[in-house]
Design an enzyme around this catalytic site. Structure first.
Site, PDB file in Angstrom:
ATOM      1  N   HIS A 146       0.817  -1.215   0.000  1.00  0.00           N
ATOM      2  CA  HIS A 146       0.000   0.000   0.000  1.00  0.00           C
ATOM      3  C   HIS A 146       0.852   1.269   0.000  1.00  0.00           C
ATOM      4  CE1 HIS A 146      -3.301   2.587   1.878  1.00  0.00           C
ATOM      5  NE2 HIS A 146      -3.898   2.037   0.849  1.00  0.00           N
ATOM      6  N   LYS A 148       3.080   4.355  -1.347  1.00  0.00           N
ATOM      7  CA  LYS A 148       3.088   5.208  -2.538  1.00  0.00           C
ATOM      8  C   LYS A 148       4.289   6.130  -2.411  1.00  0.00           C
ATOM      9  CE  LYS A 148      -1.512   4.657  -1.396  1.00  0.00           C
ATOM     10  NZ  LYS A 148      -2.020   4.504  -0.023  1.00  0.00           N
ATOM     11  N   ASP A 153      15.905  11.078  -9.437  1.00  0.00           N
ATOM     12  CA  ASP A 153      17.335  11.414  -9.434  1.00  0.00           C
ATOM     13  C   ASP A 153      17.975  11.286  -8.061  1.00  0.00           C
ATOM     14  OD1 ASP A 153      17.305  11.858 -12.145  1.00  0.00           O
ATOM     15  OD2 ASP A 153      17.080  14.031 -11.978  1.00  0.00           O
ATOM     16  N   HIS A 318      -9.498  11.411   2.328  1.00  0.00           N
ATOM     17  CA  HIS A 318      -8.627  10.241   2.222  1.00  0.00           C
ATOM     18  C   HIS A 318      -7.303  10.455   2.960  1.00  0.00           C
ATOM     19  CE1 HIS A 318      -6.253   7.154  -0.217  1.00  0.00           C
ATOM     20  NE2 HIS A 318      -7.324   6.473   0.134  1.00  0.00           N
ATOM     21  N   LYS A 320      -4.338  10.655   5.789  1.00  0.00           N
ATOM     22  CA  LYS A 320      -3.863   9.650   6.738  1.00  0.00           C
ATOM     23  C   LYS A 320      -2.887  10.342   7.683  1.00  0.00           C
ATOM     24  CE  LYS A 320      -4.019   6.918   2.584  1.00  0.00           C
ATOM     25  NZ  LYS A 320      -5.321   6.307   2.738  1.00  0.00           N
ATOM     26  N   ASP A 325      -0.383  16.283  20.419  1.00  0.00           N
ATOM     27  CA  ASP A 325       0.007  17.560  21.034  1.00  0.00           C
ATOM     28  C   ASP A 325       0.726  18.429  19.992  1.00  0.00           C
ATOM     29  OD1 ASP A 325      -1.040  16.507  23.382  1.00  0.00           O
ATOM     30  OD2 ASP A 325       0.881  15.816  24.131  1.00  0.00           O
TER      31      ASP A 325
END
Length: 400
Positions: A146, A148, A153, A318, A320, A325
């Site tokens: 999962h 990404k 370079d 979507h 995440k 704090d």
């Protein structure tokens, strides 16, 4: 009568096979993983929350690549936007730039053989990650890559929640604008992303490229203190528990799917009980069946204990992220659900820089402003269809 006995016998054997396949596959997987995390690094960071802005920047950097492009995505679709992405990779490969593309086998199932053949003909090194394989067919179907990440370079990296498809640039009217968080990374932090990609590449192809010096240029330190933590099997649960236990004043969680494990849920309850302000942002619309209903049993309890829950209503949420704090902000590829906790291969970035944490908190404040507060009364209002979905979702929540 004999037919029914045979039928139910076959069903029973199938269920037993599924259970054995999953349990034995999980046991083998857990025995083979090792914990990894970077030391504290100092990188340069930018954050994108809108797909069109992200991909305008990302595609520009891809087109400017001079030496190599290494890309790992969970999902690449078969639409005009995806074709543009693949065309850029083919164009760069034809000019002599080394291009390696690694896609999850099930997440990117829409990338067909003809497209792969064209990529390879143009010079792109292509591989699928996590194929379904014997002896644990069912378990291997569940364990997805999962992550990404992209490295260009060896100097510019990307990490976050966006994949490649038209919905990520707001061209799916059923979901509306897509709200997500994606990091652009520079300075010494890029070297670890490069190393992580090459480890995943070796796992899928058998080709070890870790010792290739050109992939790891000497990079300066940046301004943002952070570390990367890749996880799989049950490693992420421990990381999230450690984060929650750090909280003294506030925890903010942004996630498309709120399906915590039993241990994490208990830690969240303890945090609220000791006076920590828990705020959860989830989407008001769903992109997968039952995931919304699966969250209600947890949200209902947390609302009763004083947590704040907001449903984002300006498109599909979507993102995440977890912010504890003013100490740490987590942005990465992992959802706050059991699939990310126990099945998927993920990678998260833990940021310790107060200025960048403030920037993330400003984004979260904007998302809360664009949300509607969910109340206990709404969740307790009698709704037979919702109750039935909640019951089903509770049974299969491990796989949502």
């Amino acid at each position: 009568m004999n037919f029914l006995v045979i039928f139910f016998g076959i069903v029973l054997l199938f269920i037993i096979w599924l259970i054995l396949d999953f349990c034995l596959g999980r046991q083998k997987h857990h025995s083979s993983v090792r914990k990894m995390e970077t030391p504290i690094l100092h990188g340069d960071f930018d954050i994108f929350t809108h797909g069109k802005e992200l991909f305008h920047d990302y595609f520009s950097v891809l087109r400017e690549a001079e030496r190599h492009i290494h890309v790992l995505f969970y999902i690449v679709k078969d639409d005009v936007f995806s074709q543009e992405f693949l065309s850029i990779l083919k164009e760069k490969a034809r000019t002599g730039v080394e291009v390696r593309l690694l896609l999850d086998r099930l997440g990117s199932w829409k990338v067909k053989g003809a497209a792969i053949k064209e990529l390879r003909a143009a010079g792109v090194e292509f591989a699928f990650s996590n194929p379904v394989k014997l002896p644990y067919l069912f378990y291997s179907m569940q364990v997805r890559n999962h992550r990404k990440i992209s490295i260009i370079d060896g100097r510019i990296g990307y990490l976050g929640g966006f994949n490649i498809g038209k919905e990520y640039i707001d061209e799916d009217p059923s979901l509306g604008p897509w709200r997500d968080y994606h990091l652009k990374i520079g300075s010494e932090s890029v070297n670890f992303l490069q190393s992580e990609f090459l480890m995943d590449w070796e796992r899928c192809t058998g080709v070890d490229l870790q010792g290739v010096a050109k992939y790891f240029p000497k990079l300066p330190k940046g301004d943002v203190r952070q570390q990367f933590i890749p996880t799989e099997a049950n490693q992420l649960e421990c990381m999230f528990i450690s984060l929650i236990q750090l909280a003294e004043k506030s925890i903010t969680i942004g996630t498309p799917y709120f399906i915590p494990s039993r241990k994490i849920f208990a830690e969240l309850q303890k945090a609220v009980q000791r006076g920590v302000c828990l705020t959860i942002i989830v989407p008001s619309v769903s992109d997968h069946i039952l995931v919304k209903e699966a969250s209600f049993r947890y949200l209902r309890t947390l609302l009763r204990e004083g947590a704040l829950v907001y449903q984002y209503n300006k498109g599909f949420y979507h993102a995440k992220t977890i912010v504890i704090d003013d100490k740490v902000a987590d942005i990465g590829t992992a959802n706050f659900d059991k699939r990310s906790l126990f099945l998927n291969q993920e990678i998260n970035c833990y940021i310790y820089d107060p200025n960048f944490i403030d920037r993330i908190k400003d984004i979260l404040d904007k998302d809360i402003h664009d949300s509607t507060r969910l109340t206990l009364e709404q969740l307790n209002k009698p709704n037979l269809a919702r109750s039935m979905k909640e019951a089903v979702a509770g049974v299969v929540s491990y796989f949502l």
